[in-house]
Design a protein around this motif. Structure first.
Motif, PDB file in Angstrom:
ATOM      1  N   ASP A 243       0.934  -1.246  -0.146  1.00  0.00           N
ATOM      2  CA  ASP A 243      -0.158   0.194   0.010  1.00  0.00           C
ATOM      3  C   ASP A 243       0.881   1.406   0.167  1.00  0.00           C
ATOM      4  N   ALA A 244       0.371   1.723  -1.167  1.00  0.00           N
ATOM      5  CA  ALA A 244       0.955   3.415  -0.364  1.00  0.00           C
ATOM      6  C   ALA A 244       0.644   5.213  -0.608  1.00  0.00           C
ATOM      7  N   GLU A 245       0.126   5.773   0.388  1.00  0.00           N
ATOM      8  CA  GLU A 245      -0.594   6.647   0.789  1.00  0.00           C
ATOM      9  C   GLU A 245       0.249   7.866   0.318  1.00  0.00           C
ATOM     10  N   PRO A 246       0.282   8.667  -0.830  1.00  0.00           N
ATOM     11  CA  PRO A 246       0.532   9.957  -1.487  1.00  0.00           C
ATOM     12  C   PRO A 246       1.501  11.313   0.537  1.00  0.00           C
ATOM     13  N   PHE A 247       2.830  11.562   0.442  1.00  0.00           N
ATOM     14  CA  PHE A 247       2.774  11.663   1.969  1.00  0.00           C
ATOM     15  C   PHE A 247       3.255  13.268   1.216  1.00  0.00           C
ATOM     16  N   GLY A 248       3.969  13.804   0.246  1.00  0.00           N
ATOM     17  CA  GLY A 248       4.311  14.720  -0.256  1.00  0.00           C
ATOM     18  C   GLY A 248       4.939  15.498  -1.284  1.00  0.00           C
ATOM     19  N   THR A 249       5.252  15.999  -2.134  1.00  0.00           N
ATOM     20  CA  THR A 249       6.913  16.663  -2.962  1.00  0.00           C
ATOM     21  C   THR A 249       7.447  17.695  -2.014  1.00  0.00           C
ATOM     22  N   HIS A 250       9.027  17.261  -2.948  1.00  0.00           N
ATOM     23  CA  HIS A 250       9.646  18.092  -1.440  1.00  0.00           C
ATOM     24  C   HIS A 250      10.335  18.086  -2.635  1.00  0.00           C
ATOM     25  N   GLU A 251      11.379  19.686  -2.781  1.00  0.00           N
ATOM     26  CA  GLU A 251      12.571  19.913  -3.459  1.00  0.00           C
ATOM     27  C   GLU A 251      13.377  20.834  -2.638  1.00  0.00           C
ATOM     28  N   ARG A 252      14.671  20.094  -3.042  1.00  0.00           N
ATOM     29  CA  ARG A 252      16.731  20.431  -1.684  1.00  0.00           C
ATOM     30  C   ARG A 252      17.234  20.429  -3.085  1.00  0.00           C
ATOM     31  N   ALA A 253      18.674  19.755  -2.449  1.00  0.00           N
ATOM     32  CA  ALA A 253      19.506  19.956  -3.260  1.00  0.00           C
ATOM     33  C   ALA A 253      19.880  18.561  -2.974  1.00  0.00           C
ATOM     34  N   ALA A 254      20.733  18.106  -3.797  1.00  0.00           N
ATOM     35  CA  ALA A 254      20.869  16.393  -3.334  1.00  0.00           C
ATOM     36  C   ALA A 254      21.400  15.901  -2.748  1.00  0.00           C
ATOM     37  N   ALA A 255      21.920  15.095  -2.108  1.00  0.00           N
ATOM     38  CA  ALA A 255      23.142  14.587  -0.590  1.00  0.00           C
ATOM     39  C   ALA A 255      24.028  14.425  -1.693  1.00  0.00           C
ATOM     40  N   ASP A 256      23.433  13.455  -2.726  1.00  0.00           N
ATOM     41  CA  ASP A 256      23.998  12.542  -2.812  1.00  0.00           C
ATOM     42  C   ASP A 256      24.835  13.021  -4.445  1.00  0.00           C
ATOM     43  N   GLU A 257      24.069  14.191  -5.150  1.00  0.00           N
ATOM     44  CA  GLU A 257      24.626  14.542  -6.904  1.00  0.00           C
ATOM     45  C   GLU A 257      24.885  16.342  -6.104  1.00  0.00           C
ATOM     46  N   ASP A 258      25.258  16.345  -7.557  1.00  0.00           N
ATOM     47  CA  ASP A 258      24.745  17.926  -7.491  1.00  0.00           C
ATOM     48  C   ASP A 258      24.592  18.439  -8.141  1.00  0.00           C
ATOM     49  N   SER A 259      23.296  18.809  -8.056  1.00  0.00           N
ATOM     50  CA  SER A 259      21.816  18.486  -8.608  1.00  0.00           C
ATOM     51  C   SER A 259      20.622  19.601  -7.350  1.00  0.00           C
ATOM     52  N   MET A 260      19.422  19.856  -7.595  1.00  0.00           N
ATOM     53  CA  MET A 260      18.088  19.770  -7.503  1.00  0.00           C
ATOM     54  C   MET A 260      17.655  18.727  -7.800  1.00  0.00           C
ATOM     55  N   ILE A 261      16.804  18.535  -6.301  1.00  0.00           N
ATOM     56  CA  ILE A 261      16.166  17.018  -6.541  1.00  0.00           C
ATOM     57  C   ILE A 261      14.278  17.201  -6.332  1.00  0.00           C
ATOM     58  N   ARG A 262      13.730  16.690  -6.663  1.00  0.00           N
ATOM     59  CA  ARG A 262      12.782  16.813  -6.532  1.00  0.00           C
ATOM     60  C   ARG A 262      12.131  15.060  -5.873  1.00  0.00           C
ATOM     61  N   VAL A 263      11.400  15.101  -4.763  1.00  0.00           N
ATOM     62  CA  VAL A 263      11.365  13.535  -4.319  1.00  0.00           C
ATOM     63  C   VAL A 263       9.674  13.932  -3.971  1.00  0.00           C
ATOM     64  N   HIS A 264       9.019  12.786  -4.214  1.00  0.00           N
ATOM     65  CA  HIS A 264       7.816  11.881  -4.781  1.00  0.00           C
ATOM     66  C   HIS A 264       7.869  11.192  -2.932  1.00  0.00           C
ATOM     67  N   THR A 265       7.458  11.651  -1.707  1.00  0.00           N
ATOM     68  CA  THR A 265       7.295  11.012  -0.819  1.00  0.00           C
ATOM     69  C   THR A 265       5.837   9.991  -0.454  1.00  0.00           C
ATOM     70  N   TRP A 266       5.689   8.881   0.014  1.00  0.00           N
ATOM     71  CA  TRP A 266       4.811   8.542  -0.206  1.00  0.00           C
ATOM     72  C   TRP A 266       4.759   7.221   1.514  1.00  0.00           C
ATOM     73  N   ASN A 267       4.007   7.169   2.254  1.00  0.00           N
ATOM     74  CA  ASN A 267       3.833   6.556   3.648  1.00  0.00           C
ATOM     75  C   ASN A 267       3.588   5.266   2.774  1.00  0.00           C
ATOM     76  N   VAL A 268       4.286   4.002   3.494  1.00  0.00           N
ATOM     77  CA  VAL A 268       4.438   2.814   1.961  1.00  0.00           C
ATOM     78  C   VAL A 268       4.245   1.405   3.427  1.00  0.00           C
ATOM     79  N   THR A 269       3.458   0.348   3.356  1.00  0.00           N
ATOM     80  CA  THR A 269       3.303  -0.790   3.951  1.00  0.00           C
ATOM     81  C   THR A 269       4.060  -1.610   2.894  1.00  0.00           C
ATOM     82  N   VAL A 270       4.742  -2.059   3.369  1.00  0.00           N
ATOM     83  CA  VAL A 270       5.393  -3.654   2.521  1.00  0.00           C
ATOM     84  C   VAL A 270       5.437  -4.843   2.891  1.00  0.00           C
ATOM     85  N   SER A 271       5.104  -6.050   1.874  1.00  0.00           N
ATOM     86  CA  SER A 271       5.260  -7.283   2.661  1.00  0.00           C
ATOM     87  C   SER A 271       7.003  -8.543   2.604  1.00  0.00           C
TER      88      SER A 271
END
Length: 128
Positions: A57-85
């Protein structure tokens, strides 16, 4: 702009973060969206590849933009609350996983440290 999908996986009020082989920063499970791939399909694929689990299951949590932690660029991250098996197990390029509290932001990528973790604490879902 790099566009990624990220999973918020919580267990006992702790958040799962992963570290890629050779990296020092922990990031969220997930990854880059391939051309033509739907974001939810990216999330499903990345969870299977990185952690050997299936998305239930995946429920949208939000979309966030910031400088990437591991790359030299900006990043847009779509986040979800998830349940996994299955049991989360480091796989593919993932070398380590860690369950952290909300105060453990010193070694976590910017989007989760600055956006996701504070909101999870505010909502009472993550221990400070």
């Amino acid at each position: 702009m790099i566009e990624k999908c990220a999973a918020i996986i919580l267990c006992q009020r702790r958040l799962l973060v992963v570290r890629k082989r050779g990296a020092s920063v922990f990031i969220s499970p997930g990854g880059k969206i391939s051309e033509g791939e739907a974001p939810i399909d990216c999330l499903r694929r990345e969870l299977r590849e990185e952690l050997c689990v299936e998305l239930v299951d995946a429920e949208p949590f939000g979309t966030h933009e910031r400088a990437a932690a591991d790359e030299d660029s900006m990043i847009r991250v779509h986040t979800w609350n998830v349940t996994v098996s299955g049991t989360c197990t480091p796989n593919s390029e993932i070398e380590e996983l860690r369950w952290i509290r909300g105060g453990d932001t010193h070694a976590v990528g910017s989007v989760f440290a600055e956006c996701v973790m504070p909101e999870l604490i505010r909502l009472g879902r993550l221990d400070a």
